[in-house]
Design an enzyme around this catalytic site. Sequence first.
Site, PDB file in Angstrom:
ATOM      1  CB  CYS A   1       5.562   2.219   7.104  1.00  8.96           C
ATOM      2  SG  CYS A   1       5.026   3.717   6.274  1.00  8.96           S
ATOM      3  CG  LEU A   2       6.825   1.050   0.974  1.00  9.62           C
ATOM      4  CD1 LEU A   2       6.256   1.342  -0.406  1.00  9.62           C
ATOM      5  CD2 LEU A   2       7.927   0.006   0.894  1.00  9.62           C
TER       6      LEU A   2
ATOM      7  CG  HIS B   1      -0.258   1.297   7.431  1.00  7.36           C
ATOM      8  ND1 HIS B   1       0.746   0.773   8.220  1.00  7.36           N
ATOM      9  CD2 HIS B   1       0.358   2.176   6.583  1.00  7.36           C
ATOM     10  CE1 HIS B   1       1.907   1.321   7.874  1.00  7.36           C
ATOM     11  NE2 HIS B   1       1.704   2.170   6.880  1.00  7.36           N
ATOM     12  CD  GLU B   2      -1.022   2.507   2.896  1.00  3.62           C
ATOM     13  OE1 GLU B   2      -0.560   3.662   2.823  1.00  3.62           O
ATOM     14  OE2 GLU B   2      -0.291   1.509   3.079  1.00  3.62           O
TER      15      GLU B   2
ATOM     16  N   GLY C   1       0.831  -1.189   0.000  1.00  2.00           N
ATOM     17  CA  GLY C   1       0.000   0.000   0.000  1.00  2.00           C
ATOM     18  C   GLY C   1       0.868   1.242   0.000  1.00  2.00           C
TER      19      GLY C   1
ATOM     20  CG  HIS D   1       0.518   6.826   5.591  1.00  3.96           C
ATOM     21  ND1 HIS D   1       1.686   7.329   6.132  1.00  3.96           N
ATOM     22  CD2 HIS D   1       0.763   5.516   5.352  1.00  3.96           C
ATOM     23  CE1 HIS D   1       2.593   6.348   6.215  1.00  3.96           C
ATOM     24  NE2 HIS D   1       2.052   5.231   5.764  1.00  3.96           N
TER      25      HIS D   1
ATOM     26  CD  GLN E   1       3.529   5.872   2.623  1.00  3.52           C
ATOM     27  OE1 GLN E   1       2.561   5.308   2.138  1.00  3.52           O
ATOM     28  NE2 GLN E   1       4.544   5.208   3.140  1.00  3.52           N
TER      29      GLN E   1
HETATM   30 NI    NI Z   1       2.916   3.311   5.591  1.00  3.54          NI
END
Ligand code: NI
Length: 171
Positions: free
Chosen positions: A93-94, A135-136, A46, A139, A51
């Site tokens: 997480c990226l 989670h997204e 995701g 963000h 991000q």
């Molecule tokens: Ni993340």
Amino acid sequence: MTELIILLHPDPRLKKICTQVINIDESIKRLCSDMIDTMYKHSGVGLAAPQVGILKRVVVMDCSEEGEKNPITLINPEIVWSSEENSEFEEGCLSIPNIREEIKRPSSVQVKFTDISGISKESYFKGLWAICIQHEIDHLNGKLFIDYLGPIKRSFITKKMKKYKKDIIKK
Ligand code: NI
């Protein structure tokens, strides 16, 4: 295929509340397709627009089994129902590479969103898809998964990330 640059924690842009998308124009469509490319490139499940430095309510995800590709784009996603039952999952997480922590969240959720062609939809998510969409959406509200941890653990991770960022600049 365009790979976007993923912001790394700590970054003030990852702490901002993102704005609603009013018009799904060419630039939003381009953003979504670039975000999907970037997510696959980094083997993520995701990715949220903040991000990549765009403070708009856009999320892409694909939690399909390995070898399958079913990317979905969610514009202005909103959780309208969450289960009382919770699940714990080791999240990553990226924007916080090499860190994984167990986080507890509702096991399933119902999400209202607009798809890439501008159609309003409501979908039920469970399993990894449910974890990922929560989670997204966090963000989009300036919240990271490490914000669920205690302050000591969180500041330890932030310190580690500051060092990681310094080290990659040196390289
Ligand atoms: Ni993340």
